[in-house]
Motif scaffolding. Structure first.
Motif, PDB file in Angstrom:
ATOM      1  N   ALA A 217      -3.676 -15.816  89.381  1.00 18.27           N
ATOM      2  CA  ALA A 217      -4.238 -17.154  89.167  1.00 18.27           C
ATOM      3  C   ALA A 217      -4.332 -17.458  87.675  1.00 18.27           C
ATOM      4  N   ARG A 218      -4.743 -16.478  86.864  1.00 16.80           N
ATOM      5  CA  ARG A 218      -4.825 -16.681  85.408  1.00 16.80           C
ATOM      6  C   ARG A 218      -3.436 -16.965  84.827  1.00 16.80           C
ATOM      7  N   ASP A 219      -2.438 -16.172  85.236  1.00 15.43           N
ATOM      8  CA  ASP A 219      -1.082 -16.388  84.731  1.00 15.43           C
ATOM      9  C   ASP A 219      -0.551 -17.762  85.128  1.00 15.43           C
ATOM     10  N   GLN A 220      -0.832 -18.157  86.359  1.00 14.17           N
ATOM     11  CA  GLN A 220      -0.387 -19.474  86.815  1.00 14.17           C
ATOM     12  C   GLN A 220      -1.088 -20.582  86.032  1.00 14.17           C
ATOM     13  N   ALA A 221      -2.361 -20.418  85.748  1.00 10.65           N
ATOM     14  CA  ALA A 221      -3.095 -21.421  84.964  1.00 10.65           C
ATOM     15  C   ALA A 221      -2.521 -21.511  83.549  1.00 10.65           C
ATOM     16  N   LEU A 222      -2.174 -20.376  82.953  1.00 14.68           N
ATOM     17  CA  LEU A 222      -1.567 -20.402  81.622  1.00 14.68           C
ATOM     18  C   LEU A 222      -0.212 -21.108  81.653  1.00 14.68           C
ATOM     19  N   ARG A 223       0.580 -20.838  82.695  1.00  9.17           N
ATOM     20  CA  ARG A 223       1.871 -21.527  82.829  1.00  9.17           C
ATOM     21  C   ARG A 223       1.690 -23.028  82.985  1.00  9.17           C
ATOM     22  N   MET A 224       0.716 -23.416  83.801  1.00  6.94           N
ATOM     23  CA  MET A 224       0.477 -24.847  84.013  1.00  6.94           C
ATOM     24  C   MET A 224      -0.013 -25.511  82.732  1.00  6.94           C
ATOM     25  N   ARG A 225      -0.844 -24.826  81.959  1.00  8.75           N
ATOM     26  CA  ARG A 225      -1.308 -25.382  80.699  1.00  8.75           C
ATOM     27  C   ARG A 225      -0.141 -25.565  79.731  1.00  8.75           C
ATOM     28  N   PHE A 226       0.763 -24.585  79.685  1.00  5.92           N
ATOM     29  CA  PHE A 226       1.937 -24.697  78.830  1.00  5.92           C
ATOM     30  C   PHE A 226       2.802 -25.883  79.265  1.00  5.92           C
ATOM     31  N   GLU A 227       3.028 -26.022  80.576  1.00  7.38           N
ATOM     32  CA  GLU A 227       3.820 -27.149  81.085  1.00  7.38           C
ATOM     33  C   GLU A 227       3.140 -28.476  80.769  1.00  7.38           C
ATOM     34  N   ARG A 228       1.808 -28.542  80.921  1.00  6.49           N
ATOM     35  CA  ARG A 228       1.077 -29.766  80.606  1.00  6.49           C
ATOM     36  C   ARG A 228       1.237 -30.132  79.133  1.00  6.49           C
ATOM     37  N   ASP A 229       1.102 -29.128  78.254  1.00  6.85           N
ATOM     38  CA  ASP A 229       1.266 -29.395  76.824  1.00  6.85           C
ATOM     39  C   ASP A 229       2.671 -29.872  76.498  1.00  6.85           C
ATOM     40  N   GLU A 230       3.677 -29.294  77.164  1.00  7.15           N
ATOM     41  CA  GLU A 230       5.053 -29.733  76.951  1.00  7.15           C
ATOM     42  C   GLU A 230       5.252 -31.171  77.419  1.00  7.15           C
ATOM     43  N   VAL A 231       4.659 -31.524  78.554  1.00  9.20           N
ATOM     44  CA  VAL A 231       4.770 -32.899  79.052  1.00  9.20           C
ATOM     45  C   VAL A 231       4.078 -33.861  78.084  1.00  9.20           C
ATOM     46  N   TYR A 232       2.897 -33.496  77.546  1.00  6.04           N
ATOM     47  CA  TYR A 232       2.206 -34.350  76.574  1.00  6.04           C
ATOM     48  C   TYR A 232       3.035 -34.528  75.308  1.00  6.04           C
ATOM     49  N   LYS A 233       3.656 -33.444  74.865  1.00  6.83           N
ATOM     50  CA  LYS A 233       4.505 -33.550  73.669  1.00  6.83           C
ATOM     51  C   LYS A 233       5.667 -34.502  73.924  1.00  6.83           C
ATOM     52  N   HIS A 234       6.312 -34.334  75.084  1.00 10.66           N
ATOM     53  CA  HIS A 234       7.443 -35.202  75.419  1.00 10.66           C
ATOM     54  C   HIS A 234       6.977 -36.660  75.547  1.00 10.66           C
ATOM     55  N   TYR A 235       5.812 -36.854  76.162  1.00  3.28           N
ATOM     56  CA  TYR A 235       5.251 -38.195  76.307  1.00  3.28           C
ATOM     57  C   TYR A 235       4.986 -38.828  74.940  1.00  3.28           C
ATOM     58  N   ASN A 236       4.391 -38.066  74.034  1.00  2.00           N
ATOM     59  CA  ASN A 236       4.091 -38.603  72.704  1.00  2.00           C
ATOM     60  C   ASN A 236       5.375 -38.931  71.935  1.00  2.00           C
ATOM     61  N   ILE A 237       6.398 -38.105  72.074  1.00  2.00           N
ATOM     62  CA  ILE A 237       7.681 -38.395  71.409  1.00  2.00           C
ATOM     63  C   ILE A 237       8.269 -39.684  71.955  1.00  2.00           C
ATOM     64  N   LEU A 238       8.261 -39.851  73.270  1.00  2.00           N
ATOM     65  CA  LEU A 238       8.808 -41.068  73.880  1.00  2.00           C
ATOM     66  C   LEU A 238       7.971 -42.293  73.491  1.00  2.00           C
ATOM     67  N   ARG A 239       6.665 -42.145  73.407  1.00  2.00           N
ATOM     68  CA  ARG A 239       5.800 -43.255  73.047  1.00  2.00           C
ATOM     69  C   ARG A 239       6.057 -43.700  71.610  1.00  2.00           C
ATOM     70  N   GLU A 240       6.318 -42.719  70.724  1.00  2.00           N
ATOM     71  CA  GLU A 240       6.604 -43.060  69.335  1.00  2.00           C
ATOM     72  C   GLU A 240       7.944 -43.772  69.192  1.00  2.00           C
ATOM     73  N   ARG A 241       8.886 -43.493  70.057  1.00  2.00           N
ATOM     74  CA  ARG A 241      10.222 -44.126  69.979  1.00  2.00           C
ATOM     75  C   ARG A 241      10.204 -45.570  70.449  1.00  2.00           C
ATOM     76  N   LEU A 242       9.256 -45.905  71.310  1.00  2.00           N
ATOM     77  CA  LEU A 242       9.190 -47.271  71.801  1.00  2.00           C
ATOM     78  C   LEU A 242       8.734 -48.209  70.685  1.00  2.00           C
ATOM     79  N   PRO A 243       9.285 -49.407  70.632  1.00  2.00           N
ATOM     80  CA  PRO A 243       8.804 -50.364  69.640  1.00  2.00           C
ATOM     81  C   PRO A 243       7.402 -50.823  69.980  1.00  2.00           C
ATOM     82  N   LYS A 244       6.613 -50.991  68.955  1.00  2.00           N
ATOM     83  CA  LYS A 244       5.239 -51.412  69.186  1.00  2.00           C
ATOM     84  C   LYS A 244       5.206 -52.911  69.413  1.00  2.00           C
ATOM     85  N   SER A 245       4.672 -53.294  70.541  1.00  2.00           N
ATOM     86  CA  SER A 245       4.553 -54.724  70.823  1.00  2.00           C
ATOM     87  C   SER A 245       3.088 -55.095  70.776  1.00  2.00           C
ATOM     88  N   GLU A 246       2.842 -56.137  70.030  1.00  2.00           N
ATOM     89  CA  GLU A 246       1.447 -56.544  69.860  1.00  2.00           C
ATOM     90  C   GLU A 246       1.167 -57.821  70.555  1.00  2.00           C
TER      91      GLU A 246
END
Length: 98
Positions: free
Chosen positions: A69-98
């Motif tokens: 369970a601990r190993d699985q939680a660590l894997r899920m945390r790593f995957e979550r962090d990777e998804v957040y990083k990818h999300y932030n990169i994609l968000r920065e690429r989008l043009p800012k609309s005000e």
């Protein structure tokens, strides 16, 4: 199950008369009683040994489960962090609309 108290250093009763031939039947009775008690104690020890083995196996199983369970939680945390990083990169690429 009642347990018999064992006195390792019991005082000797000097007033007691030595046993006679009739004491041999008492000794046989006492001997068979002690054998029966010994068998009961062996059975009890076997039962407690089996309980201890089961408890040890259950503890090892729980340790394995908690490690998994601990190993699985660590894997899920790593995957979550990777998804957040990818999300932030994609968000920065989008043009800012005000």
């Amino acid at each position: 199950m009642p347990m018999r108290k064992v006195h390792l250093e019991s005082p000797v009763d000097k007033s007691a008369a030595p046993r006679t031939v009739s004491g041999s039947t008492e000794m046989v009775i006492e001997n068979s009683r002690l054998h029966a008690e010994n068998e009961a104690l062996k059975n009890a020890v076997g039962m407690w040994r089996r309980r201890a083995e089961l408890h040890g196996a259950a503890t090892l199983g729980l340790l394995g489960f908690s490690r998994t369970a601990r190993d699985q939680a660590l894997r899920m945390r790593f995957e979550r962090d990777e998804v957040y990083k990818h999300y932030n990169i994609l968000r920065e690429r989008l043009p800012k609309s005000e």
